[in-house]
Design a protein around this motif. Structure first.
Motif, PDB file in Angstrom:
ATOM      1  N   ASP A   1     -19.571   1.621  24.409  1.00  0.00           N
ATOM      2  CA  ASP A   1     -20.478   1.293  25.504  1.00  0.00           C
ATOM      3  C   ASP A   1     -19.836   1.597  26.853  1.00  0.00           C
ATOM      4  O   ASP A   1     -20.489   2.104  27.768  1.00  0.00           O
ATOM      5  CB  ASP A   1     -20.863  -0.188  25.438  1.00  0.00           C
ATOM      6  N   VAL A   2     -18.562   1.262  26.983  1.00  0.00           N
ATOM      7  CA  VAL A   2     -17.873   1.467  28.255  1.00  0.00           C
ATOM      8  C   VAL A   2     -17.674   2.950  28.536  1.00  0.00           C
ATOM      9  O   VAL A   2     -18.058   3.476  29.594  1.00  0.00           O
ATOM     10  CB  VAL A   2     -16.512   0.730  28.255  1.00  0.00           C
ATOM     11  N   ILE A   3     -17.070   3.642  27.565  1.00  0.00           N
ATOM     12  CA  ILE A   3     -16.678   5.035  27.797  1.00  0.00           C
ATOM     13  C   ILE A   3     -17.889   5.963  27.861  1.00  0.00           C
ATOM     14  O   ILE A   3     -17.957   6.852  28.715  1.00  0.00           O
ATOM     15  CB  ILE A   3     -15.700   5.491  26.710  1.00  0.00           C
ATOM     16  N   ALA A   4     -18.847   5.768  26.950  1.00  0.00           N
ATOM     17  CA  ALA A   4     -20.002   6.671  26.921  1.00  0.00           C
ATOM     18  C   ALA A   4     -20.745   6.650  28.251  1.00  0.00           C
ATOM     19  O   ALA A   4     -21.155   7.698  28.768  1.00  0.00           O
ATOM     20  CB  ALA A   4     -20.938   6.292  25.773  1.00  0.00           C
ATOM     21  N   HIS A   5     -20.922   5.472  28.805  1.00  0.00           N
ATOM     22  CA  HIS A   5     -21.643   5.386  30.081  1.00  0.00           C
ATOM     23  C   HIS A   5     -20.881   6.096  31.196  1.00  0.00           C
ATOM     24  O   HIS A   5     -21.437   6.942  31.907  1.00  0.00           O
ATOM     25  CB  HIS A   5     -21.855   3.910  30.434  1.00  0.00           C
ATOM     26  N   HIS A   6     -19.603   5.765  31.335  1.00  0.00           N
ATOM     27  CA  HIS A   6     -18.843   6.338  32.439  1.00  0.00           C
ATOM     28  C   HIS A   6     -18.636   7.842  32.278  1.00  0.00           C
ATOM     29  O   HIS A   6     -18.724   8.599  33.262  1.00  0.00           O
ATOM     30  CB  HIS A   6     -17.484   5.630  32.567  1.00  0.00           C
TER      31      HIS A   6
ATOM     32  N   GLY B   1     -12.289   5.276  37.838  1.00  0.00           N
ATOM     33  CA  GLY B   1     -11.486   4.083  38.110  1.00  0.00           C
ATOM     34  C   GLY B   1     -12.043   2.863  37.400  1.00  0.00           C
ATOM     35  O   GLY B   1     -11.292   2.046  36.843  1.00  0.00           O
ATOM     36  N   GLU B   2     -13.384   2.720  37.395  1.00  0.00           N
ATOM     37  CA  GLU B   2     -13.991   1.591  36.698  1.00  0.00           C
ATOM     38  C   GLU B   2     -13.785   1.702  35.190  1.00  0.00           C
ATOM     39  O   GLU B   2     -13.583   0.686  34.503  1.00  0.00           O
ATOM     40  CB  GLU B   2     -15.479   1.517  37.032  1.00  0.00           C
ATOM     41  N   ALA B   3     -13.839   2.923  34.681  1.00  0.00           N
ATOM     42  CA  ALA B   3     -13.591   3.102  33.248  1.00  0.00           C
ATOM     43  C   ALA B   3     -12.175   2.684  32.887  1.00  0.00           C
ATOM     44  O   ALA B   3     -11.938   2.017  31.869  1.00  0.00           O
ATOM     45  CB  ALA B   3     -13.833   4.559  32.846  1.00  0.00           C
ATOM     46  N   LEU B   4     -11.221   3.073  33.725  1.00  0.00           N
ATOM     47  CA  LEU B   4      -9.838   2.671  33.479  1.00  0.00           C
ATOM     48  C   LEU B   4      -9.679   1.153  33.554  1.00  0.00           C
ATOM     49  O   LEU B   4      -8.948   0.546  32.761  1.00  0.00           O
ATOM     50  CB  LEU B   4      -8.909   3.338  34.485  1.00  0.00           C
ATOM     51  N   THR B   5     -10.374   0.517  34.501  1.00  0.00           N
ATOM     52  CA  THR B   5     -10.312  -0.942  34.613  1.00  0.00           C
ATOM     53  C   THR B   5     -10.851  -1.608  33.359  1.00  0.00           C
ATOM     54  O   THR B   5     -10.275  -2.572  32.839  1.00  0.00           O
ATOM     55  CB  THR B   5     -11.110  -1.411  35.839  1.00  0.00           C
TER      56      THR B   5
ATOM     57  N   ASP C   1     -24.543  -2.326  40.479  1.00  0.00           N
ATOM     58  CA  ASP C   1     -23.516  -1.290  40.648  1.00  0.00           C
ATOM     59  C   ASP C   1     -23.638  -0.229  39.560  1.00  0.00           C
ATOM     60  O   ASP C   1     -23.508   0.974  39.825  1.00  0.00           O
ATOM     61  CB  ASP C   1     -22.128  -1.926  40.603  1.00  0.00           C
ATOM     62  N   MET C   2     -23.869  -0.677  38.336  1.00  0.00           N
ATOM     63  CA  MET C   2     -24.018   0.277  37.240  1.00  0.00           C
ATOM     64  C   MET C   2     -25.279   1.127  37.422  1.00  0.00           C
ATOM     65  O   MET C   2     -25.280   2.343  37.186  1.00  0.00           O
ATOM     66  CB  MET C   2     -24.064  -0.484  35.905  1.00  0.00           C
ATOM     67  N   ILE C   3     -26.364   0.505  37.889  1.00  0.00           N
ATOM     68  CA  ILE C   3     -27.610   1.245  38.102  1.00  0.00           C
ATOM     69  C   ILE C   3     -27.432   2.270  39.223  1.00  0.00           C
ATOM     70  O   ILE C   3     -27.986   3.385  39.159  1.00  0.00           O
ATOM     71  CB  ILE C   3     -28.754   0.262  38.401  1.00  0.00           C
TER      72      ILE C   3
END
Length: 416
Positions: A180-185, A219-223, A279-281
């Protein structure tokens, strides 16, 4: 402090040996011949092998019976070596199946009766009763001990299997969370990289903005990755602590020992909630998808797990729009009710709505780890989710989660 099995066997052998020595010294006062050198030798030979009873119980039992029979045949007091014989038989009942135990019980009773016959005992019925009763009582205790040991071993195996299952389930959960995290970013980064490459010569400002979105999103993905890896390392460290210090009482940490997260000042990043939904939207909008957000009802605090579930479902749905219907219009609708919260994500299909053949990746909602993750999240919190193409074109995801006080009373249902 736990003794080694061989040391425990050695200490156990001391008890019948000490009893045999005391009885041997009293043989003369009981009307039996005093023990001579061969008699004391047979006493030693009947008791010393008990040290090895854990490694070869049947062999030790047979050797002790042989020494006891020879000892009795020489006219000595039979009671002297009976404790060693009973300890050896008990070991057989604990370590071997019933069919072997039955044969050893017959041998024990036979030597007992033989001792009574050789000594011309006047109480032969009592000797026969002892020859039957003692083996039965010892067998009963030994059988109970063996059953307890088997049940304990089975319980340990079940606990180990349960632990392996829990580890496997946790790995699946983490894999879905990472997806979920990686696919989105990555989807956002991919779209922005393509845009920057396309306009880098003609529209420097747009290319610069796209690169900024790429930097922020990466950066958000790394976080997110650091947060999840921090949780994994914390669980691993807790497991190591429990393994090394089962009582939970760790001693003073020596120089050079690793610090805990709290001691090093590394605060864990909280899981994303509804406060980070906009923020995601915005990142999805930057990727070329027009998203409208509607909130109905009075927003109220929700448990972090419920917020994470709503966030991830909306994130996965919008990421699918970004990947499979680029340029589409999407609508996100959050509804707060007294007993539940709803989240709906729909899109118009974008340029795809004019195709004669729909995108198979969107028309098959049962494929893909992301959609599986949505269903599993809904089930985890007792909710329902409907995923699939819309009659007028596009795609829709509708999630309904019960309020916390009703989670325990709602059945887990997931429909498509």
């Amino acid at each position: 402090m736990r003794l080694h099995p061989r040391a425990a066997d050695g200490l156990t052998a001391l008890a019948p040996a000490a009893v045999a020595c005391l009885l041997g010294a009293e043989a003369a006062t009981q009307g039996w011949p005093p023990l001579d050198a061969p008699g004391w030798t047979l006493v030693a030979l009947a008791n010393l092998p008990l040290v090895l009873r854990g490694r070869a119980p049947v062999a030790v039992f047979l050797f002790v019976r042989l020494c006891w029979a020879v000892y009795v045949s020489l006219g000595h007091w039979p009671v002297v070596n009976s404790p060693a014989a009973m300890v050896a038989f008990y070991t057989v009942t604990v370590a071997r199946p019933t069919r072997i135990t039955a044969g050893c019980a017959a041998l024990l009773g036979g030597v007992w009766v033989y001792a009574g016959a050789v000594s011309d005992s006047d109480a032969m019925p009592a000797v026969v009763g002892q020859a039957i009763a003692y083996p039965l009582v010892i067998w009963r205790f030994g059988h109970s001990a063996r059953r307890t040991a088997e049940l304990t071993e089975r319980l340990r195996a079940e606990q180990a299997e349960r632990a392996r299952r829990e580890v496997a389930e946790e790995r699946v959960r983490i894999a879905r969370e990472l997806h979920d995290v990686i696919a989105h970013h990555i989807a956002v980064i991919n779209v922005q990289a393509g845009l920057a490459r396309y306009v880098v010569d003609s529209d420097t400002r747009t290319a610069r903005e796209a690169l900024g979105v790429i930097g922020t999103t990466s950066g958000e993905a790394l976080t997110e990755l650091r947060r999840m890896l921090g949780l994994l390392r914390a669980d691993e460290a807790a497991g190591e602590t429990r393994k090394d210090d089962p009582a939970g009482e760790t001693g003073h940490r020596g120089p050079g020992a690793p610090e805990t997260a709290a001691e090093s000042g590394a605060a864990a990043e909280p899981a994303p909630g509804l406060d980070r939904l906009h923020d995601m939207i915005d990142r999805i909008r930057a990727g070329g998808v027009r998203v409208e957000v509607t909130v109905e009802g009075e927003p109220r605090p929700l448990p972090s797990g419920v917020q994470l579930c709503v966030y991830r479902v909306v994130q996965e749905a919008l990421t699918n729009v970004l990947k499979h219907a680029h340029g589409a219009r999407a609508a996100v609708r959050l509804v707060y009710r007294a007993d539940e919260v709803e989240a709906t994500v729909i899109d118009d299909g974008g340029p795809e709505r004019h195709r004669k053949e729909p995108d198979p990746a969107r028309s098959a909602p049962t494929t893909g780890h992301g959609l599986i993750g949505m269903r599993e999240r809904a089930k985890l919190y007792g909710g329902t989710i409907v995923v699939g193409p819309r009659p007028g074109g596009g795609f829709g995801v509708h999630l309904t989660l019960p309020a916390p006080q009703r989670c325990a009373r709602r059945e887990d249902t997931v429909t498509e």
